[in-house]
Design a protein around this motif. Structure first.
Motif, PDB file in Angstrom:
ATOM      1  N   GLY A 157       0.813  -1.210   0.000  1.00 21.46           N
ATOM      2  CA  GLY A 157       0.000   0.000   0.000  1.00 21.46           C
ATOM      3  C   GLY A 157       0.847   1.260   0.000  1.00 21.46           C
ATOM      4  N   THR A 158       0.411   2.272   0.725  1.00 23.08           N
ATOM      5  CA  THR A 158       1.138   3.536   0.825  1.00 23.08           C
ATOM      6  C   THR A 158       2.144   3.456   1.970  1.00 23.08           C
ATOM      7  OG1 THR A 158      -0.767   4.773  -0.013  1.00 23.08           O
ATOM      8  CG2 THR A 158       0.936   6.022   1.147  1.00 23.08           C
ATOM      9  N   VAL A 159       3.427   3.595   1.610  1.00 20.32           N
ATOM     10  CA  VAL A 159       4.500   3.424   2.597  1.00 20.32           C
ATOM     11  C   VAL A 159       5.360   4.687   2.645  1.00 20.32           C
ATOM     12  CG1 VAL A 159       6.506   2.065   3.281  1.00 20.32           C
ATOM     13  CG2 VAL A 159       4.552   0.945   2.167  1.00 20.32           C
ATOM     14  N   PRO A 160       5.426   5.369   3.787  1.00 26.28           N
ATOM     15  CA  PRO A 160       6.310   6.533   3.900  1.00 26.28           C
ATOM     16  C   PRO A 160       7.761   6.104   4.101  1.00 26.28           C
ATOM     17  CG  PRO A 160       5.167   6.164   5.970  1.00 26.28           C
ATOM     18  CD  PRO A 160       4.614   5.154   4.999  1.00 26.28           C
ATOM     19  N   VAL A 161       8.684   6.884   3.540  1.00 24.31           N
ATOM     20  CA  VAL A 161      10.119   6.679   3.762  1.00 24.31           C
ATOM     21  C   VAL A 161      10.631   7.995   4.348  1.00 24.31           C
ATOM     22  CG1 VAL A 161      12.308   5.944   2.753  1.00 24.31           C
ATOM     23  CG2 VAL A 161      10.144   5.178   1.723  1.00 24.31           C
ATOM     24  N   PRO A 162      10.462   8.213   5.649  1.00 23.66           N
ATOM     25  CA  PRO A 162      10.735   9.513   6.277  1.00 23.66           C
ATOM     26  C   PRO A 162      12.153  10.023   6.054  1.00 23.66           C
ATOM     27  CG  PRO A 162       9.541   8.078   7.784  1.00 23.66           C
ATOM     28  CD  PRO A 162       9.947   7.234   6.622  1.00 23.66           C
ATOM     29  N   PRO A 204      -0.669  -3.132  -6.280  1.00 18.14           N
ATOM     30  CA  PRO A 204      -0.814  -4.543  -5.896  1.00 18.14           C
ATOM     31  C   PRO A 204       0.253  -5.392  -6.577  1.00 18.14           C
ATOM     32  CG  PRO A 204      -2.948  -3.583  -6.394  1.00 18.14           C
ATOM     33  CD  PRO A 204      -1.924  -2.551  -6.790  1.00 18.14           C
ATOM     34  N   GLY A 205       0.840  -6.317  -5.830  1.00 17.25           N
ATOM     35  CA  GLY A 205       1.884  -7.171  -6.382  1.00 17.25           C
ATOM     36  C   GLY A 205       3.280  -6.686  -6.066  1.00 17.25           C
ATOM     37  N   TYR A 206       3.395  -5.524  -5.406  1.00 14.30           N
ATOM     38  CA  TYR A 206       4.696  -4.985  -4.996  1.00 14.30           C
ATOM     39  C   TYR A 206       4.698  -4.778  -3.483  1.00 14.30           C
ATOM     40  CZ  TYR A 206       5.476  -3.936  -9.925  1.00 14.30           C
ATOM     41  OH  TYR A 206       5.629  -4.035 -11.288  1.00 14.30           O
ATOM     42  N   SER A 207       5.881  -4.869  -2.886  1.00 14.15           N
ATOM     43  CA  SER A 207       5.992  -4.635  -1.449  1.00 14.15           C
ATOM     44  C   SER A 207       7.324  -3.980  -1.126  1.00 14.15           C
ATOM     45  CB  SER A 207       5.825  -5.945  -0.670  1.00 14.15           C
ATOM     46  OG  SER A 207       6.744  -6.918  -1.112  1.00 14.15           O
ATOM     47  N   PHE A 208       7.448  -3.569   0.125  1.00 12.45           N
ATOM     48  CA  PHE A 208       8.617  -2.803   0.564  1.00 12.45           C
ATOM     49  C   PHE A 208       9.151  -3.381   1.857  1.00 12.45           C
ATOM     50  CE2 PHE A 208      10.426   0.829   2.977  1.00 12.45           C
ATOM     51  CZ  PHE A 208      11.404   1.242   2.071  1.00 12.45           C
ATOM     52  N   LEU A 209      10.491  -3.496   1.929  1.00 14.54           N
ATOM     53  CA  LEU A 209      11.164  -3.909   3.153  1.00 14.54           C
ATOM     54  C   LEU A 209      11.778  -2.672   3.800  1.00 14.54           C
ATOM     55  CD1 LEU A 209      13.044  -7.139   1.997  1.00 14.54           C
ATOM     56  CD2 LEU A 209      11.018  -7.022   3.454  1.00 14.54           C
ATOM     57  N   SER A 210      11.591  -2.514   5.093  1.00 14.25           N
ATOM     58  CA  SER A 210      12.162  -1.371   5.808  1.00 14.25           C
ATOM     59  C   SER A 210      13.683  -1.454   5.809  1.00 14.25           C
ATOM     60  CB  SER A 210      11.653  -1.358   7.248  1.00 14.25           C
ATOM     61  OG  SER A 210      12.149  -2.494   7.938  1.00 14.25           O
ATOM     62  N   ALA A 211      14.327  -0.402   6.304  1.00 14.31           N
ATOM     63  CA  ALA A 211      15.791  -0.328   6.293  1.00 14.31           C
ATOM     64  C   ALA A 211      16.428  -1.537   6.974  1.00 14.31           C
ATOM     65  CB  ALA A 211      16.249   0.958   6.968  1.00 14.31           C
ATOM     66  N   GLY A 212      15.951  -1.882   8.173  1.00 17.06           N
ATOM     67  CA  GLY A 212      16.537  -3.003   8.901  1.00 17.06           C
ATOM     68  C   GLY A 212      16.405  -4.313   8.166  1.00 17.06           C
ATOM     69  N   LEU A 225      17.888   2.492   2.853  1.00 16.80           N
ATOM     70  CA  LEU A 225      16.639   2.873   3.520  1.00 16.80           C
ATOM     71  C   LEU A 225      15.521   1.867   3.315  1.00 16.80           C
ATOM     72  CD1 LEU A 225      16.562   6.692   2.693  1.00 16.80           C
ATOM     73  CD2 LEU A 225      17.514   5.547   4.702  1.00 16.80           C
ATOM     74  N   GLY A 226      15.729   0.930   2.417  1.00 17.31           N
ATOM     75  CA  GLY A 226      14.699  -0.060   2.167  1.00 17.31           C
ATOM     76  C   GLY A 226      14.882  -0.737   0.837  1.00 17.31           C
ATOM     77  N   MET A 227      13.910  -1.566   0.500  1.00 16.51           N
ATOM     78  CA  MET A 227      13.981  -2.351  -0.727  1.00 16.51           C
ATOM     79  C   MET A 227      12.580  -2.591  -1.270  1.00 16.51           C
ATOM     80  SD  MET A 227      15.445  -6.249  -1.124  1.00 16.51           S
ATOM     81  CE  MET A 227      17.059  -5.808  -0.507  1.00 16.51           C
ATOM     82  N   ILE A 228      12.407  -2.353  -2.573  1.00 18.76           N
ATOM     83  CA  ILE A 228      11.148  -2.634  -3.261  1.00 18.76           C
ATOM     84  C   ILE A 228      11.288  -3.970  -3.979  1.00 18.76           C
ATOM     85  CG2 ILE A 228       9.500  -1.848  -5.010  1.00 18.76           C
ATOM     86  CD1 ILE A 228      10.606   0.998  -4.557  1.00 18.76           C
ATOM     87  N   VAL A 229      10.316  -4.856  -3.819  1.00 16.81           N
ATOM     88  CA  VAL A 229      10.366  -6.161  -4.486  1.00 16.81           C
ATOM     89  C   VAL A 229       9.055  -6.427  -5.219  1.00 16.81           C
ATOM     90  CG1 VAL A 229      12.038  -7.150  -2.877  1.00 16.81           C
ATOM     91  CG2 VAL A 229       9.604  -7.351  -2.380  1.00 16.81           C
ATOM     92  N   PRO A 230       9.124  -7.152  -6.345  1.00 18.66           N
ATOM     93  CA  PRO A 230       7.923  -7.444  -7.132  1.00 18.66           C
ATOM     94  C   PRO A 230       7.200  -8.696  -6.630  1.00 18.66           C
ATOM     95  CG  PRO A 230       9.831  -8.272  -8.283  1.00 18.66           C
ATOM     96  CD  PRO A 230      10.343  -7.641  -7.017  1.00 18.66           C
ATOM     97  N   GLY A 231       6.685  -8.613  -5.442  1.00 18.58           N
ATOM     98  CA  GLY A 231       5.983  -9.741  -4.847  1.00 18.58           C
ATOM     99  C   GLY A 231       5.538  -9.364  -3.454  1.00 18.58           C
ATOM    100  N   GLU A 232       4.728 -10.213  -2.843  1.00 19.17           N
ATOM    101  CA  GLU A 232       4.216  -9.906  -1.509  1.00 19.17           C
ATOM    102  C   GLU A 232       4.570 -10.976  -0.492  1.00 19.17           C
ATOM    103  OE1 GLU A 232       0.062  -8.958  -1.801  1.00 19.17           O
ATOM    104  OE2 GLU A 232       0.405  -7.238  -3.119  1.00 19.17           O
ATOM    105  N   THR A 233       5.513 -11.884  -0.875  1.00 17.98           N
ATOM    106  CA  THR A 233       6.043 -12.878   0.060  1.00 17.98           C
ATOM    107  C   THR A 233       7.557 -12.857  -0.027  1.00 17.98           C
ATOM    108  OG1 THR A 233       6.006 -14.691  -1.566  1.00 17.98           O
ATOM    109  CG2 THR A 233       4.006 -14.347  -0.263  1.00 17.98           C
ATOM    110  N   SER A 234       8.221 -13.239   1.068  1.00 16.33           N
ATOM    111  CA  SER A 234       9.679 -13.157   1.129  1.00 16.33           C
ATOM    112  C   SER A 234      10.381 -14.146   0.210  1.00 16.33           C
ATOM    113  CB  SER A 234      10.143 -13.385   2.568  1.00 16.33           C
ATOM    114  OG  SER A 234       9.740 -14.662   3.032  1.00 16.33           O
TER     115      SER A 234
END
Length: 297
Positions: free
Chosen positions: A43-48, A58-66, A85-94
């Motif tokens: 969804g909508t993810v801030p990267v402060p 839909p179909g994309y997700s984000f991993l936080s910095a850690g 600061l993070g990572m964008i991946v084309p999927g919703e599972t690790s």
């Protein structure tokens, strides 16, 4: 001479064979535990830290910095980099992170100042590529000393392009890595989103064979990424805001900032008794920075 009995030989052989399989099982367990520990955001993810927001389709997700740093260091074998600061991946599972037929986008941010785009239309990218190849070759020897694969910049996979309307720059490098007699090609597809106080850096890493897929997906990543209101490129205040000491050419060359965290995932290599090993490689931005500084001087 003592002749070993058939039973003793069988026991020794069993012991020799068992050790690698136990090692593989342990590695598999650790990998699974790491993957299970990751939290994929949608969804909508801030990267402060970057003053930006990702509107993930839909179909994309984000991993936080850690989590992204754990993937880069513990899963892919890269050196630690706290600038990620993070990572964008084309999927919703690790599980997508261990699929050799996928890509990931590493997110970093530079606050070096407002990057002027006056030089964008006059850059000779072929000439710039020659300098980048030389700088990469010079850094390769030191990489090898540190135990990482040798690196060679083969050329452009996609020539640089700057969109003056959206203030977004993109290009792709064709990279070759060699270690212990094994070599592989990797794709670094880079995006820079220029802002009021700096730029957002999106570095897609994937096997070179996935270039068509990455090129098809990157416009979506671009559309999902934007600075927050008030810190966009057009919000720049002359005479008040800091201006970067470099322009578009330096961004393509790796940036003068030491924050150019360009990671590359080699893909799959056959190595010894292990079936497959994913080899991660270190950032090359700092070495190119040093070379570019010398050129300016």
């Amino acid at each position: 001479m003592t002749i070993m009995s058939g039973m003793a030989r069988m026991a020794m052989l069993a012991a020799l064979l068992a050790a690698p399989f136990h090692a593989f099982a342990d590695e598999g367990t650790q990998e699974r535990a790491l993957l299970d520990s990751l939290k994929l955001q949608t969804g909508t993810v801030p990267v402060p830290a970057a003053h930006a927001t990702l509107a993930l389709q839909p179909g994309y997700s984000f991993l936080s910095a850690g989590d992204a740093q754990k993937v880069l260091t513990d899963l892919w074998g890269n050196p630690p980099d706290k600038e990620v600061l993070g990572m964008i991946v084309p999927g919703e599972t690790s599980s997508v992170l261990v699929d050799e037929n996928t890509w990931a986008v590493i997110v970093t941010y530079s606050d070096d100042g407002h990057v002027k785009d006056d030089d964008a239309s006059s850059i000779d990218y072929d000439d710039l590529l020659k300098d980048m190849k030389k700088g990469t070759a010079e850094s390769s020897a030191e990489r090898v000393k540190q135990g990482y694969p040798a690196i060679e910049l083969v050329g452009w996979a996609t020539p640089p392009h700057y969109d003056a309307a959206t203030h977004k720059l993109y290009w792709a490098r064709d990279l070759k890595f060699t270690k212990d007699g094994h070599s592989g090609r990797s794709l670094n597809y880079d995006i820079r989103v220029l802002g009021r106080h700096g730029y957002l850096q999106l570095s897609a890493v994937a096997p070179l064979t996935l270039l068509p897929k990455v090129e098809a997906d990157m416009p979506k990543v671009l559309a999902m990424t934007e600075f927050d209101p008030g810190v966009r490129y057009t919000d720049f205040s002359p005479g008040t805001d800091k201006v970067a000491a470099y322009g578009i050419a330096a961004l393509v060359a790796g940036g003068i900032a030491a924050k150019a965290g360009l990671f590359a995932k080699l893909g799959l290599l056959l190595l010894g008794l292990k079936k497959f090993l994913i080899i991660g490689v270190a950032a090359i931005g700092a070495a190119i920075k040093k070379f570019f500084n010398r050129k300016q001087a």
